[in-house]
Design an enzyme around this catalytic site. Structure first.
Site, short mmCIF file in Angstrom:
data_model
loop_
_atom_site.label_atom_id
_atom_site.label_comp_id
_atom_site.label_asym_id
_atom_site.label_seq_id
_atom_site.Cartn_x
_atom_site.Cartn_y
_atom_site.Cartn_z
N TYR A 27 0.51 -4.28 11.94
CA TYR A 27 0.31 -2.91 11.49
C TYR A 27 0.92 -1.88 12.44
O TYR A 27 1.69 -1.02 12.00
CB TYR A 27 -1.18 -2.64 11.24
CG TYR A 27 -1.61 -3.07 9.86
CD1 TYR A 27 -1.49 -4.40 9.46
CD2 TYR A 27 -2.12 -2.16 8.95
CE1 TYR A 27 -1.87 -4.80 8.19
CE2 TYR A 27 -2.51 -2.55 7.68
CZ TYR A 27 -2.37 -3.88 7.30
OH TYR A 27 -2.73 -4.25 6.03
N HIS A 49 0.83 -1.22 0.00
CA HIS A 49 0.00 0.00 0.00
C HIS A 49 0.86 1.26 0.00
O HIS A 49 0.54 2.26 0.63
CB HIS A 49 -0.94 0.03 1.22
CG HIS A 49 -1.89 -1.12 1.27
ND1 HIS A 49 -3.09 -1.14 0.61
CD2 HIS A 49 -1.80 -2.32 1.91
CE1 HIS A 49 -3.72 -2.27 0.84
NE2 HIS A 49 -2.96 -3.02 1.61
N ASN A 94 -9.93 -3.41 1.81
CA ASN A 94 -9.58 -3.37 0.40
C ASN A 94 -10.84 -3.14 -0.44
O ASN A 94 -11.95 -3.05 0.11
CB ASN A 94 -8.90 -4.68 -0.04
CG ASN A 94 -7.49 -4.82 0.50
OD1 ASN A 94 -6.73 -3.86 0.55
ND2 ASN A 94 -7.13 -6.02 0.92
#
Length: 479
Positions: free
Chosen positions: A334, A52, A124
């Site tokens: 993350y 990303h 997504n």
């Protein structure tokens, strides 16, 4: 006229000429303005995201229009609630300089600045993913990135992995379909993809999936259209999003959910936490609960888009996790990526900072510009009533899990029924596009890998395998 200064407000007398020993002499190290400018330039880029990397973002609002209080106590999801948000779109596989109109998944990450803290959905534009176990995730990403020897993207690596991991077939079909290249970020759906949970005031748990359906309509590009567009504009999606908002043409998405009671999950007939599968709508209908709107562009791309950081670990009371293995891993990976990429205190940056009250005992760390508010104690537990304390009423209901820990294989090996259902939904034109896109993507792929792929396609539908075979033959003769 404003006086030019450095970062600390020191006035710059000459910004054109370095300080030297004589007109031809060497530089002097006391020229701190020169050193500051060079040092800052060296640090103007933070490491790009592993995935990303290239994104676009905008601000907006979430508006809840339906009463779902029987499912959740989360204030952000109560009827009439309006919550500010930031949404970042992205390509997934390409680097920060990749073209917007490449065949790829698109990230759809939303940060809701709720009254109870930040809530992030890191989704997504597809409802499924390539793998369902995080053990495979780093290897999968390697196949989407550059070969460390040639520094080139490898179609062979991608197809070799996909055909050896047939759980990928569902996502691959979507990627290779007409929806593999959205015409813009405004003209695609968004999905939370994972299964999450909602918890109500009675401490009952419900499994939930989040959907965001574009109100602009679905629009996609063919390979040829994308190639033509990229030749003229590598930032097509960024440009479209920014200019649409600037013109007041604010993009909107309808917010929908799917709900399963905790004891109803078995009715699906498969693992409800499998990220490679969808919940069929005829079994779990969509419920419309509101909409999101994007109505404000960013002022500083680096500060607000590049430094924005999302994580599924950011939840609020009434919203929680599930046993989805991929979700469980992302809860760790993350925030860990953000601490590495941006810094320990990335949460203090304005784009990431919660708008609600924050009370923590975390201190120090690089670039900590927060005001420490715990006057009497910098630790917990402590004896002082005005210091932050835990609140056990926010504990979640018990989650029943198995008693034995081992490396369990997936609960099923049904890799073909959901891709078949998707294939059967396609019209003739969409199927032809699928065949041509798959064949084009196999340029340079070893024959043994192609044959393995055709074997999988045959199990999905003989028409699928036959269509790809013919497309490959046409490409071969065209060469």
């Amino acid at each position: 006229m404003k006086k030019l200064t450095n970062d600390f407000g020191n006035i710059v007398a000459d910004n054109q000429n370095s300080l030297t020993a004589g007109p031809q002499g060497p530089l002097l190290i006391q020229d701190y303005i020169l050193l500051e400018k060079l040092a800052h330039q060296n640090r103007e880029r933070i490491p790009e995201r592993t995935v990303h990397a290239k994104g676009s973002g905008a601000y907006g609002e979430l508006r809840i229009t339906a009463d779902i209080s029987k499912y959740t106590k989360a204030k952000v999801l109560q009827k009439g609630e309006v919550t500010p948000l930031f949404l970042r779109f992205s390509t997934v596989a390409g680097e920060i300089g990749a073209a917007d109109a490449e065949r790829d998944l698109r990230g759809f990450a939303i940060k809701f600045y709720t009254k109870e803290g930040n809530w992030d959905i890191v989704g997504n534009n597809t409802p499924v993913f390539f793998v369902r176990d995080p053990y495979k995730f780093p290897d999968f990403i390697h196949t989407q990135k550059r070969d460390p020897k040639t520094n080139l993207r490898s179609a062979n690596a991608a197809w070799d992995f996909w055909t050896l991991c047939p759980e990928s077939l569902h996502q691959v079909m979507i990627l290779m379909s007409d929806r593999g290249i959205p015409a813009s970020y405004r003209h695609m759906h968004g999905f939370g993809s994972h299964t999450y949970s909602l918890i109500n005031n009675e401490n009952q748990r419900f499994w939930v999936k989040f959907h965001f359906k574009t109100q602009q309509g679905i629009k996609n590009l063919t390979n040829a259209q994308a190639e033509s567009l990229i030749a003229k504009d590598r930032e097509s999606h960024q440009r479209d999003l920014y200019e649409s908002i600037q013109k007041g043409e604010f993009p909107k998405w309808t917010f929908q959910i799917q709900i399963l009671a905790e004891d109803e999950a078995e009715k699906l007939g498969f693992n409800p936490f499998d990220l490679t599968k969808v919940w069929p709508h005829h079994l779990v209908p969509l419920i419309e609960i509101g909409e999101i709107i994007l109505n404000k562009n960013v002022e500083n791309y680096f500060n607000e888009v590049e430094q924005s950081a999302f994580s599924p670990s950011n939840i609020v009371p009434g919203i929680s996790f599930s046993p989805d293995k991929m979700l469980q891993a992302r809860i760790f990976s993350y925030p860990d990526a953000h601490r590495y990429r941006i810094g320990t205190n990335y949460h203090l940056l304005p784009i990431n900072r919660a708008k609600s009250e924050v009370n923590t005992y975390n201190v120090a760390g690089s670039m900590n510009f927060d005001t420490y508010r715990n006057a009497q104690a910098y630790y917990e537990p402590n004896s002082y009533s005005d210091s932050p304390k835990e609140h056990k009423e926010y504990l979640e209901p018990d989650l029943k899990i198995g008693e034995k820990a081992q490396r369990y294989a997936p609960l099923d090996e049904d890799y073909y029924s959901q891709p078949k259902a998707l294939f059967d939904l396609m019209n003739a034109q969409q199927k032809d596009q699928l065949f041509e896109n798959v064949a084009a993507s196999m340029d340079g792929v070893d024959s043994i890998v192609i044959q393995r792929a055709l074997h999988h396609f045959e199990k999905i539908s003989p028409c699928y395998a036959d269509g790809v075979k013919k497309a490959l033959e046409r490409l071969k003769h065209a060469d």
